[in-house]
Design an enzyme around this catalytic site. Structure first.
Site, PDB file in Angstrom:
ATOM      1  N   SER A  55       0.954  -1.131  -0.111  1.00 51.86           N
ATOM      2  CA  SER A  55      -0.047   0.027  -0.069  1.00 51.86           C
ATOM      3  C   SER A  55       0.843   1.082   0.045  1.00 51.86           C
ATOM      4  O   SER A  55       1.638   1.446  -0.687  1.00 51.86           O
ATOM      5  CB  SER A  55      -0.874  -0.018   1.055  1.00 51.86           C
ATOM      6  OG  SER A  55      -2.081   1.062   1.118  1.00 51.86           O
ATOM      7  N   ASP A 167      -5.653  -3.696  -2.378  1.00 52.92           N
ATOM      8  CA  ASP A 167      -4.470  -3.436  -1.553  1.00 52.92           C
ATOM      9  C   ASP A 167      -4.001  -4.640  -0.768  1.00 52.92           C
ATOM     10  O   ASP A 167      -4.821  -5.505  -0.350  1.00 52.92           O
ATOM     11  CB  ASP A 167      -5.292  -2.567  -0.216  1.00 52.92           C
ATOM     12  CG  ASP A 167      -4.091  -1.714   0.350  1.00 52.92           C
ATOM     13  OD1 ASP A 167      -3.248  -2.495   1.033  1.00 52.92           O
ATOM     14  OD2 ASP A 167      -4.176  -0.585   0.672  1.00 52.92           O
TER      15      ASP A 167
END
Length: 277
Positions: A55, A167
């Site tokens: 991320s 993610d």
């Protein structure tokens, strides 16, 4: 710091020195603290061979792997309007696309691919259909960075080679194990949620949702610590994961945490040297 630099210079002279890895965790705006960590690593001249990010960690790590210095990242952070990251759960119809992240990254790194990098880099993602961890280390660098930042519930999953990816924080927010598997002999991990329990109770719906997700992530992060030789834990909990304007504070906290870890780094480097002698 002088002692650390001396140890590092001696390390660089070795023909078969250990491969040094850096695992950068996710955490929204907390990820800006990684810039402060990288600033310290640049100052001591530590050679990094492998970077793995999840991320926000993939975003910062990807920039650094492509040659963007911490100083330039700081300027980017100060100048960027983070509308594509800073406004979660504020849509009028459907989900937002994360394509803006990819376009923005490509403007900065000039459309580089993984094959253009001088060190090994990987971004961690999640298969949204199966929950499987996916390591992205081929093809478009910007797309991999974008996918690793595609927070489900905010952004639409990205279709990539027949898979729907989101993610990587769902499966390995601190990607230490991945970094080890890619060949890191000595691993530095940057953990952004170490002071989670010190936070005040969130006061808004958005912050409550983020906090709840972070609590779920925390046990997985703790399990990753066993792979880390040198742990850096910026104390960013008093700030918010959507405080994208607090660049100076985050960078300073990252730098302070990295500075405090120098003795651990010295000991880890010396331990490897003794083991190889």
């Amino acid at each position: 710091m002088k002692e650390t630099k001396k140890i590092i210079e001696e390390l660089k002279q070795r023909r078969n020195r250990p491969r040094i890895g850096l695992a950068l965790s996710g955490g929204g705006a907390f990820g800006i603290a990684h810039v402060g960590v990288l600033k310290l690593l640049e100052e001591i001249g530590l050679p990094i061979d492998i970077i793995v990010g999840t991320s926000a960690g993939a975003l910062v790590g990807g920039f650094w792997a492509s040659g963007i210095s911490s100083k330039k990242m700081y300027r980017i952070g100060k100048q960027t309007e983070w509308w594509f990251l800073a406004k979660p759960i504020v849509f009028k119809s459907g989900l937002m696309s994360s394509s803006g992240i990819e376009k923005w990254v490509n403007r900065i790194i000039y459309n580089k691919k993984f094959s253009d990098l001088e060190l090994d880099f990987a971004a961690v993602a999640t298969d949204f259909s199966t929950g499987e961890l996916v390591v992205l280390n081929k093809g478009s660098l910007a797309k991999a960075m974008r996918i690793s930042c595609t927070v489900p519930g905010i952004y639409q999953p990205v279709k990539y080679y027949g898979r729907l990816l989101v993610d990587g924080g769902l499966v390995q927010n601190l990607p230490a194990e991945v970094c080890r598997n890619l060949g890191a002999d000595l691993l530095i991990g940057v953990d952004l949620h170490s002071d989670l329990i010190e936070n005040e109770v969130p006061k808004t719906v958005v912050l409550s949702l983020i906090h709840a997700a972070t609590i779920l992530q925390r046990q997985h992060e703790i399990a990753q610590l066993k792979y880390v030789d040198v742990l850096i834990q910026p104390k960013v909990g008093r700030l918010s994961q959507i405080s994208f304007k607090a660049v100076d504070e985050f960078v300073e906290l990252g730098y302070i945490a990295a500075s405090k870890a120098l003795q651990d780094l010295n000991e880890a480097l010396l331990l490897i040297e003794k083991a190889d002698s």
